[in-house]
Design an enzyme around this catalytic site. Sequence first.
Site, PDB file in Angstrom:
ATOM      1  N   LEU A  10       0.843  -1.201   0.000  1.00 51.75           N
ATOM      2  CA  LEU A  10       0.000   0.000   0.000  1.00 51.75           C
ATOM      3  C   LEU A  10       0.876   1.248   0.000  1.00 51.75           C
ATOM      4  O   LEU A  10       1.695   1.440   0.904  1.00 51.75           O
ATOM      5  CB  LEU A  10      -0.915   0.020   1.229  1.00 51.75           C
ATOM      6  N   ALA A  11       0.691   2.076  -1.007  1.00 50.70           N
ATOM      7  CA  ALA A  11       1.544   3.261  -1.136  1.00 50.70           C
ATOM      8  C   ALA A  11       0.756   4.447  -1.688  1.00 50.70           C
ATOM      9  O   ALA A  11       1.303   5.301  -2.366  1.00 50.70           O
ATOM     10  CB  ALA A  11       2.721   2.951  -2.049  1.00 50.70           C
ATOM     11  N   ARG A  17       2.163  14.405   6.789  1.00 46.53           N
ATOM     12  CA  ARG A  17       3.064  14.823   7.860  1.00 46.53           C
ATOM     13  C   ARG A  17       4.505  15.001   7.365  1.00 46.53           C
ATOM     14  O   ARG A  17       5.332  15.572   8.052  1.00 46.53           O
ATOM     15  CB  ARG A  17       2.999  13.799   9.011  1.00 46.53           C
ATOM     16  N   LYS A  24       5.135   9.730  -0.139  1.00 49.16           N
ATOM     17  CA  LYS A  24       5.913   9.273   1.026  1.00 49.16           C
ATOM     18  C   LYS A  24       6.736   8.024   0.711  1.00 49.16           C
ATOM     19  O   LYS A  24       7.856   7.870   1.211  1.00 49.16           O
ATOM     20  CB  LYS A  24       4.969   9.011   2.201  1.00 49.16           C
ATOM     21  N   GLY A  81      -8.517   5.191   3.697  1.00 51.38           N
ATOM     22  CA  GLY A  81      -8.044   4.209   4.665  1.00 51.38           C
ATOM     23  C   GLY A  81      -7.387   2.992   4.033  1.00 51.38           C
ATOM     24  O   GLY A  81      -7.515   2.744   2.830  1.00 51.38           O
ATOM     25  N   THR A  82      -6.685   2.226   4.872  1.00 54.90           N
ATOM     26  CA  THR A  82      -5.894   1.101   4.378  1.00 54.90           C
ATOM     27  C   THR A  82      -6.762  -0.033   3.822  1.00 54.90           C
ATOM     28  O   THR A  82      -6.376  -0.681   2.846  1.00 54.90           O
ATOM     29  CB  THR A  82      -4.952   0.570   5.483  1.00 54.90           C
ATOM     30  N   GLY A 146      -1.005   1.049  15.860  1.00 58.72           N
ATOM     31  CA  GLY A 146      -2.142   0.225  16.272  1.00 58.72           C
ATOM     32  C   GLY A 146      -1.677  -0.760  17.334  1.00 58.72           C
ATOM     33  O   GLY A 146      -0.583  -1.310  17.233  1.00 58.72           O
ATOM     34  N   ARG A 334      35.417  11.376 -12.603  1.00 63.86           N
ATOM     35  CA  ARG A 334      34.088  11.219 -13.204  1.00 63.86           C
ATOM     36  C   ARG A 334      33.947   9.857 -13.872  1.00 63.86           C
ATOM     37  O   ARG A 334      34.923   9.133 -14.035  1.00 63.86           O
ATOM     38  CB  ARG A 334      33.826  12.367 -14.167  1.00 63.86           C
ATOM     39  N   TYR A 388      36.594  18.512 -26.516  1.00 66.27           N
ATOM     40  CA  TYR A 388      35.265  18.841 -27.017  1.00 66.27           C
ATOM     41  C   TYR A 388      35.346  20.076 -27.886  1.00 66.27           C
ATOM     42  O   TYR A 388      35.874  21.112 -27.471  1.00 66.27           O
ATOM     43  CB  TYR A 388      34.366  19.092 -25.802  1.00 66.27           C
TER      44      TYR A 388
HETATM   45  C1  UD1 Z   1      -0.893   1.934  10.100  1.00 66.47           C
HETATM   46  C2  UD1 Z   1      -1.783   0.925  10.843  1.00 66.47           C
HETATM   47  C3  UD1 Z   1      -1.275   0.777  12.270  1.00 66.47           C
HETATM   48  C4  UD1 Z   1       0.165   0.337  12.252  1.00 66.47           C
HETATM   49  C5  UD1 Z   1       1.039   1.275  11.402  1.00 66.47           C
HETATM   50  C6  UD1 Z   1       2.388   0.658  11.218  1.00 66.47           C
HETATM   51  C7  UD1 Z   1      -4.028   1.037   9.861  1.00 66.47           C
HETATM   52  C8  UD1 Z   1      -5.390   1.540  10.026  1.00 66.47           C
HETATM   53  N1  UD1 Z   1      -3.152   1.370  10.819  1.00 66.47           N
HETATM   54  O1  UD1 Z   1      -1.027   3.197  10.723  1.00 66.47           O
HETATM   55  O2  UD1 Z   1      -2.054  -0.187  12.958  1.00 66.47           O
HETATM   56  O3  UD1 Z   1       0.660   0.272  13.576  1.00 66.47           O
HETATM   57  O4  UD1 Z   1       0.459   1.476  10.111  1.00 66.47           O
HETATM   58  O5  UD1 Z   1       3.250   1.530  10.549  1.00 66.47           O
HETATM   59  O6  UD1 Z   1      -3.745   0.328   8.915  1.00 66.47           O
HETATM   60  N2  UD1 Z   1      -2.459   4.095   2.637  1.00 66.47           N
HETATM   61  C9  UD1 Z   1      -3.125   4.008   1.420  1.00 66.47           C
HETATM   62  N3  UD1 Z   1      -4.363   4.536   1.312  1.00 66.47           N
HETATM   63  C10 UD1 Z   1      -5.003   5.124   2.350  1.00 66.47           C
HETATM   64  C11 UD1 Z   1      -4.335   5.202   3.593  1.00 66.47           C
HETATM   65  C12 UD1 Z   1      -3.075   4.672   3.698  1.00 66.47           C
HETATM   66  O7  UD1 Z   1      -2.565   3.477   0.450  1.00 66.47           O
HETATM   67  O8  UD1 Z   1      -6.141   5.560   2.162  1.00 66.47           O
HETATM   68  C13 UD1 Z   1      -1.091   3.533   2.740  1.00 66.47           C
HETATM   69  C14 UD1 Z   1      -0.053   4.588   3.044  1.00 66.47           C
HETATM   70  O9  UD1 Z   1       0.545   5.061   1.870  1.00 66.47           O
HETATM   71  C15 UD1 Z   1       0.950   3.840   3.918  1.00 66.47           C
HETATM   72  C16 UD1 Z   1       0.124   2.735   4.555  1.00 66.47           C
HETATM   73  O10 UD1 Z   1      -1.062   2.616   3.802  1.00 66.47           O
HETATM   74  O11 UD1 Z   1       1.983   3.260   3.157  1.00 66.47           O
HETATM   75  C17 UD1 Z   1      -0.198   2.997   6.008  1.00 66.47           C
HETATM   76  O12 UD1 Z   1      -0.906   4.228   6.130  1.00 66.47           O
HETATM   77  P1  UD1 Z   1      -0.576   5.274   7.277  1.00 66.47           P
HETATM   78  O13 UD1 Z   1      -1.518   6.393   7.137  1.00 66.47           O
HETATM   79  O14 UD1 Z   1       0.856   5.579   7.321  1.00 66.47           O
HETATM   80  O15 UD1 Z   1      -1.003   4.406   8.563  1.00 66.47           O
HETATM   81  P2  UD1 Z   1      -0.488   4.585  10.043  1.00 66.47           P
HETATM   82  O16 UD1 Z   1      -1.246   5.674  10.684  1.00 66.47           O
HETATM   83  O17 UD1 Z   1       0.969   4.629  10.075  1.00 66.47           O
HETATM   84 CA    CA Z   2       2.564   4.805   8.571  1.00 69.65          CA
END
Ligand code: UD1
Ligand code: CA
Length: 460
Positions: A10-11, A17, A24, A81-82, A146, A334, A388
């Site tokens: 997931l990225a 922040r 990121k 959200g994730t 979490g 170089r 050159y």
């Molecule tokens: C998340 C976890 C938390 C864990 C922590 C570890 C959840 C709800 N929480 O929190 O339990 O301890 O990671 O580092 O999963 N992302 C998406 N789409 C979104 C939101 C996030 O792709 O809509 C991706 C972000 O790019 C990131 C990852 O998911 O790579 C985690 O998201 P982030 O917002 O950093 O979660 P944390 O608050 O760190």
């Molecule tokens: Ca994170």
Amino acid sequence: MTDKKYCLILAAGDGKRMKSDKPKALAEVLFRPMIDWVLNSAERAGMDDIAVVVGSKKELLKAHLAKRGEYKTYTQTERRGTAHAVMMAKEFIKAAADDNADLFIAYADAPFTSSAVMLDSLAVHKSEDNDITVISANVPNPFGYGRIVRENGAFSAIVEEKDCTAQQRAITEINSGLYWFKPAKLLKCLDRISNDNANGEYYLTDAAALLAKRGVYVSEDDSVVLGANSRAQLADLNRMARDRVLERLLDEGAEIPLDDGIIITDEVVVGKDTVILPNTIIKGKTTIGAGCTIGPNSYIEDCVIGDNVKLNNVQAFKSSVDDDATVGPFVHLRAGTHLHNGVKIGDFVEVKNSEIGTKTSIAHLTYVGDSDVGKDVNFGCGCVTANYDGIDKFRTVIGDHAFIGCNTNLIAPVTVGENATTAAGSTITKDVPPDSLAVERGTTRIKENWEKNHRRIKKA
Ligand code: UD1
Ligand code: CA
């Protein structure tokens, strides 16, 4: 289940922040984007298929991924959200289910995930026949992560910081954001995840409570869980990664009397008794032999350095330096430079795309580019290969034992034969045969007593 393993990263997050224009996932730890750390481990673990959920600044991320290899990407247009991000990759999860594979989910902002942890936790996931296996660790400061909530010792749920009760907040076992899933089970529970929480987001972590067979793999190495949400956390990860490399190098016999300003990336190899002095950065695919002194104030990237080499205040890129060479101070090597054994390069010298033969000396204020220089050649001060003409580049060839006088300009293409000499101040535009002297110089004219009538002397 077969032995197939799929990996989804997931990225899509904004990384608000970080306050950056880059996604990121491209923020760097030891000069390498965090997502590359995760991809490297996933590839080392032998994942059969890898996909990435992109979203925020996705063009930059996709361009980066395309440079690395072929990865499937799924787009999350809104950050909800994730679990919502995972839903975007339903097709990939279905394919994993059809393939009877296990599915690993990782977040792109936690770089220290190792392939060993991936595989060890998979073994637990399989032997316990879990629907979900969460990788956790105990950390001194769980703030922001979490929490792994256990009821009567049994894992019951993951609760996010903002949704924790005071009691839950005291739990130090945290969710790494790394999980193994049975893909079919994950698919079924995704639609049941709600956004009824403090952030109003769909949390993948809620899958833990929804799935019947849940397990935890507690990682002994707590760094695998560390993520970077802010610049300060990113700096912490950089320090940790750097210290790990330095510890390894010390174990392998390198000497680092003081580590101030020293950054060395993890692929770098350093031989025994090689001393690395402050403010030295060594990157990329660099190998350094034994008994060298590297630094102070040097930057070495993708270089092969032999034994007993001295590099003092040197910037070197994609070059090789053979045994016993001495380079510096204030030298730029170089790409494509090869210094043979015992070469001496002195102050304010730039060498580019050139072979410099054994024991040749280029001691001061000189530019050598696109040249093939033999052995035992001596360059005087201030020589230039004019390689050159504004349109094309040409080579300069210098034979063994040649002597290039001070301030010689060699207008390429040009050849100076073996044992030949160019007179100081000459601009050489024709090939110089072996054993000869080339002079290109106006005659010195003397006007006697000229100073007697000169204003400067009269005044005095
Ligand atoms: C998340 C976890 C938390 C864990 C922590 C570890 C959840 C709800 N929480 O929190 O339990 O301890 O990671 O580092 O999963 N992302 C998406 N789409 C979104 C939101 C996030 O792709 O809509 C991706 C972000 O790019 C990131 C990852 O998911 O790579 C985690 O998201 P982030 O917002 O950093 O979660 P944390 O608050 O760190
Ligand atoms: Ca994170």
